[in-house]
Design an enzyme around this catalytic site. Sequence first.
Site, PDB file in Angstrom:
ATOM      1  N   LYS A 154      -6.408   2.235  -6.539  1.00  0.00           N
ATOM      2  CA  LYS A 154      -5.280   1.984  -7.396  1.00  0.00           C
ATOM      3  C   LYS A 154      -5.725   1.157  -8.597  1.00  0.00           C
ATOM      4  CE  LYS A 154      -2.431  -1.578  -8.315  1.00  0.00           C
ATOM      5  NZ  LYS A 154      -1.662  -2.555  -7.573  1.00  0.00           N
TER       6      LYS A 154
ATOM      7  N   GLU B 214      -1.226   4.324 -12.168  1.00  0.00           N
ATOM      8  CA  GLU B 214      -0.073   3.425 -12.285  1.00  0.00           C
ATOM      9  C   GLU B 214       0.132   2.918 -13.712  1.00  0.00           C
ATOM     10  OE1 GLU B 214      -0.098   0.023  -9.675  1.00  0.00           O
ATOM     11  OE2 GLU B 214       1.743  -0.827 -10.538  1.00  0.00           O
TER      12      GLU B 214
ATOM     13  N   GLU C 178       2.598   0.974 -15.426  1.00  0.00           N
ATOM     14  CA  GLU C 178       3.852   0.235 -15.235  1.00  0.00           C
ATOM     15  C   GLU C 178       4.426  -0.229 -16.564  1.00  0.00           C
ATOM     16  OE1 GLU C 178       3.857  -3.168 -12.602  1.00  0.00           O
ATOM     17  OE2 GLU C 178       5.932  -3.674 -13.129  1.00  0.00           O
TER      18      GLU C 178
ATOM     19  N   LYS D   3       2.082   6.353  -9.716  1.00  0.00           N
ATOM     20  CA  LYS D   3       2.858   5.161  -9.346  1.00  0.00           C
ATOM     21  C   LYS D   3       3.560   4.636 -10.604  1.00  0.00           C
ATOM     22  CE  LYS D   3       2.545   0.588  -7.118  1.00  0.00           C
ATOM     23  NZ  LYS D   3       1.950  -0.171  -6.003  1.00  0.00           N
TER      24      LYS D   3
ATOM     25  N   SER E 283       5.730   2.662  -3.021  1.00  0.00           N
ATOM     26  CA  SER E 283       4.487   1.920  -2.922  1.00  0.00           C
ATOM     27  C   SER E 283       4.881   0.490  -3.273  1.00  0.00           C
ATOM     28  CB  SER E 283       3.424   2.437  -3.893  1.00  0.00           C
ATOM     29  OG  SER E 283       2.282   1.593  -3.845  1.00  0.00           O
TER      30      SER E 283
ATOM     31  N   ASP F 141      -2.222  -5.451  -1.900  1.00  0.00           N
ATOM     32  CA  ASP F 141      -3.451  -5.709  -2.642  1.00  0.00           C
ATOM     33  C   ASP F 141      -3.342  -6.902  -3.581  1.00  0.00           C
ATOM     34  OD1 ASP F 141      -3.123  -3.661  -5.562  1.00  0.00           O
ATOM     35  OD2 ASP F 141      -1.571  -4.072  -4.072  1.00  0.00           O
TER      36      ASP F 141
END
Lengths: 360, 385
Positions: free
Chosen positions: A142, A184, A186, A226, A296, A30
Site C-alpha cells: 500500500k 490510494e 486520498e 483505495k 480498508s 499499518d
Amino acid sequence: MSAFVGKYADELIKTAKYIATPGKGILAADESTGTIGKRLASINVENVESNRQALRELLFTAPGALEYISGVILFEETLYQSAADGTPFVDILKAGGVVPGIKVDKGTVDIAGTDGETTTQGLDSLGSRCAKYYEAGARFAKWRAVLKIGPGGLPSELSVKQNAEGLARYALICQENGLVPIVEPEILTDGSHDINACAAATERVLAAVYKSLNDHKVLLEGTLLKPNMVTPGSDSPKVAAQVIGEYTVAALRRTVPPAVPGVVFLSGGQSEEEATANLDAMNKLSVLKPWTLTFSFGRALQQSTLKKWAGKKENVADAQATFLARCKGNSEATLGKYAGAAAGGDAAASESLHVSGYKY
Amino acid sequence: MAMLTAKLSCSPAATASLGRRSGPARRAAAVRASAGSYADELVSTAKTVASPGRGILAIDESNATCGKRLASIGLDNTEVNRQAYRQLLLTTAGLGEYISGAIMFEETLYQSTTDGKTFVDCLKDQNIMPGIKVDKGLVPLPGSNNESWCQGLDGLASRCAEYYKQGARFAKWRTVVSIPCGPTALAVKEAAWGLARYAAIAQDNGLVPIVEPEILLDGDHGIERTLEVAEKVWSEVFFYLAENNVLFEGILLKPSMVTPGAEHKEKATAEAIAHNTLTMLRRRVPPAVPGIMFLSGGQSELEATMNLNAMNQSANPWHVSFSYARALQNSVLKTWQGRPENIEAAQKALLVRAKANSLAQLGSYTGEGESDEAKKGMFQKGYTY
C-alpha cells in the site's frame, strides 16, 4: 505489450480477487511507529514495542474476526513480529485466510511552491524492499498519496500529475516483485466545500490516476483501489449516507474500469458508525457496480476496540468482542445488509475521528 | 469548473423509451459542465440506443461513398437514387425491433419519402433515434508518419444545434488510427483530443456523441499488437473526455473489435476476438458508459455477427452491440439492384441481417440459414470512407 504480465501475473490476479471477496475487507493496521504512538497515548499506554505488539496481537487473534477480513496492511515492524507464544503474525494471518500486506511508502513531503500540497516518497530501492517483503510473506502493498481541496482550484494539476505518476511507478514496481499494489489517492475531507466539489475533485484525480496506471502498463486486474468516499468537507453540513453512497458510486462508475476487482475505501476520519453506514448505502444501490465495494479501515475498525482495551490484559476479551462486532458490521455493509448499530452500542462508535490536516 | 446539479435516474440500464424515467427515486448528482441543460435527455437518448436486442444502422456514407455503393449495382450517383436507397432502408416495417438508432449523412437528415414523410418521422415512429455524422472527413496530419486527422470542429456547435432542431439526437465523428504507420504518439493524441472536443460540443448542443476512433484493419500485425494499440488509444480518449468534462452517462462508443490485421497470416476465431476485445474494454471503459456499438470495418456480414455474438455470451457491464454499415447493407444492395420490384425482398434482407445482429447482441445467434453473400469479406486495403 499491452499490460505488464510478468512472472507473478496469475498470482497477482488471484490475490487481488481474493482480497475483494464480497463479505470481506481489509484491516489497515499499518500505522507508523509515530502514529501508533498517538493512538496508544490516547489510552495512556506507552509507545514501546511490546505494547505495539500487544495491540496487534489483540486484533489478529480476536476470535471469529478474521473470517471477515481478507487482508491486513502491516507496518514493517509488525511484518516481522510474533504473538506472545512465538507464532509469527504472518502465520497467524495466513492460517486465518488473511493475506498479509505491507505499507511501502515513506511518507509525504511538501511540493515546494504549492499551497501545502504534497508528494509521497519511497520509490528508491522500492523493488528490492518489495522482494524482501514478498519473501517475508507479504502479498500486497500500500502507498498513500495525499491531495486536498482548497481555494485556487486545489488540488493543482501539478499535485494531481505528480501523485498519479508516483502511484503508477509504485504500482508497476510492486507487480514486478509479486505484490498487489493498493493504489490510494486520498483527497482529504478538510475544508468547507460541498459534496459536488469533492465529486469533481475525486473524478478528476481518479481519471489522472488511471491515465498514469495505463501509461505505465500496470496490470489493472492485479490492483486494488483505495479512494476516499465522496462527502462534503469536514466543515460543511453533513449529508445522509445514501447521498454519500450515490455520489461515491457515480464517481467510481465514471472512472474505474471493470478490470479492477475491488475498491477498498479508506475511512479518513469518519466515525466507525458513519463509515459502516456509508459503505452499506453504496452496496444497497441497484445501479451496476462491477467491482467489489469494501473497506480498508484503520481508525474506523480500531477506535472503540482501542478504548475498550485501554492497555489492560483483563480487557482483552471485551476489546476483541468489540473488534469482532465492527468487522462483522462492515462485512454486512459490503453486502448491503448492515442492520445498524447494535442496541446500546458504543459511544466511541459514533465518535468522529477527523483530525484537521491529518498526518498519517 | 462550474458544476451544475441535475437529477439523474439511478436505475440500471433498461429499455427506456423517450421521455420515460425508469426506476425509483431520482438521485441528484454532479453533472459535467458540457452536458448542461441537456443532461437528462442525453442520458435518456443514450439508454434508448443502448437497449437490449438493438443496435445502430449506419447509413451516413458521404455522397461520394454512397456513389460507390450505387455504382456497385450499376446505379448513377444522383440525389434521387440516394434518396430511393435510404427510403428503402428507413421504411422497412419492423426495423425498430432490432434497430435503435440510424446514423445519417446531412443530406439524408433533411430528406423525405416520395410520399412526403420526413425520414426523421419514419424513424421516430419506430422508436429509432435519428443520428447525424458531423465530422468533415480525414486529411493528412502534418508531422506524422503519413497518418490522418479528422476535421470538423469549426462551426460544429451551430451545426449540432441545427441538426438537433431538425430532429437528430445523436452524432457521430469518425477518426482513424493506423497500426502500419506506427501509430505515432502524435496521431493518437490528435485522434483522442479531437474526439473529446467534438464530444463536449455535441453534448452542449443536445446530441449524444458517438466516440469512434477506428483502428484500421490494414496491416499484418497480430492480435496482441492490436490489443496494445487499442488500450493506448482508449486510455487517451477517456482521459481527454474527462478533461473536457464530457458526461459519460451520455455518450456511446464505436470501437473496432480487437482482431489481427487483415494481412496477418492467421485468422482469429470469434472466441479469440471476443476475449481480446472484452479484455480491452474491461481495462478501459468505465461502467458509466451505457453502450458500446462496434463498427464492422471490412469484416463480412457473418463474421461481424458471429464476433458480436461471442462477446455477449455472458453479462457485460455495458450494452455491447453493433453500429454496422456495410455489414448490414451488403446483402440489401445486392438484392435491390436498383429495381422497384426488388424493394420488398431487399427490405426482407435487411431485416434478416438486423435480426441476426439483434440475436448476437443477446448472445443467442445460431447462424442457421446464412447465405453465401453474407460470408463475403468486405475488407479493402487502404479503404477510404
